[in-house]
Design a protein around this motif. Sequence first.
Motif, PDB file in Angstrom:
ATOM      1  N   TRP A 145       0.506  -1.274  -0.240  1.00  0.00           N
ATOM      2  CA  TRP A 145      -0.327   0.133  -0.112  1.00  0.00           C
ATOM      3  C   TRP A 145       0.625   1.466  -0.023  1.00  0.00           C
ATOM      4  CZ3 TRP A 145      -4.688  -0.149  -1.303  1.00  0.00           C
ATOM      5  CH2 TRP A 145      -5.458  -1.649  -1.500  1.00  0.00           C
ATOM      6  N   ARG A 146       2.222   1.150   0.837  1.00  0.00           N
ATOM      7  CA  ARG A 146       2.863   2.130   0.811  1.00  0.00           C
ATOM      8  C   ARG A 146       3.360   2.536  -0.433  1.00  0.00           C
ATOM      9  NH1 ARG A 146       3.080   7.360   3.159  1.00  0.00           N
ATOM     10  NH2 ARG A 146       5.836   7.927   3.220  1.00  0.00           N
ATOM     11  N   GLU A 163       0.997   4.096  -2.851  1.00  0.00           N
ATOM     12  CA  GLU A 163       0.523   5.626  -2.599  1.00  0.00           C
ATOM     13  C   GLU A 163       1.937   6.235  -2.782  1.00  0.00           C
ATOM     14  OE1 GLU A 163       0.433   5.579   2.208  1.00  0.00           O
ATOM     15  OE2 GLU A 163      -1.786   4.439   1.515  1.00  0.00           O
TER      16      GLU A 163
END
Length: 344
Positions: free
Chosen positions: A123-124, A127
């Motif tokens: 997810w990081r 993003e």
Amino acid sequence: MTDAMRRDIDRARHDPASISIPATSAFTVGMRSVDSTAKLDQVVATVDGPIEVSGLVEGDVVSVDGDIHVHPSGHITGNAFAAHGNVVVMPGGQVDGEIRSLPEAIGPMSPIAAAPKAGRSPWRSLELSIAWLCLALVMGIGVLTFAGDRLDTASTSLSEQFGRSLLFGIIGLLAVIPVGVIMIVLLCITIIGIVVAPLAAIAYVLLVLGVAVLGFTAVAETTGQAFYRRRAHALTDRGARLRAVVTGIVIYMGLWVIAAAAGWIPVAGALLHVVASAVTFIALASGFGSVIAARYDARKAARGEMRTPDASSLPGMAWQTPTPVGGVAAARRPTPPPSQTPSS
């Protein structure tokens, strides 16, 4: 709790790689489960059994002789530490603190194995890739707005001689650090140079970044123009250039978004990251080289090394008048007078 369990907890507490070991009285024995609807404001610790976290734990989670499983709905605000076990964070699970595992024997000399934060890193990465995409769009639009002429020159150089731009870019990227070091060393020879050196270093870094951004935007514009070349459109020249820049940036930076989105699949994610890295390097190198090549050609033209053919030396054009700025000025071709026939 048996004496062997207490000894394991004590060994985990004295292990140099251990973290967040509460008092022995805080441990339970066997499997421990935190339901998805549960919210615990305390340390969760157990020995000789796994810990299944599906709800919210506002504190640390510690397991000795067992694993810790953080399910997609699980959230640990503190650390997750497994001594003689592993911490497994499933997609969607979240651990705000440190994730650490000691999968092998625990004690003063046991090795440490930091568990990957599988629940957060994909997810990081996604993003970050989306953030870089937005930043690239902002910079590209800024270059088109405030440096449109330089962008047009770099795009022309890139589209006409891609191989030359790529070669110039690779050489330029390899020379960035050596040139910067030589510049700083030469400045430090004099007292004034020592004072100016920090400002010169900052200016040099900004110059390199500016060239890289300008070149990447040129590559994006060229790619976008090629994408829309055979498509009919009713846009102004400015609108067509803006669409080309945005399309090219989305194409190149979108590769990183796709690679980050595929991070859950190990092989596919790794291959997509390799492809994105290779394509980005070629785009940056060729764009960097296109700016250098355009500047090199401009300097050659300023020195008079790139001259247009002399109009007076071309057959049939001796009637035109060369000018120092425009090359050849248009003039009316002199026509011969009509022939005089003797009257009878």
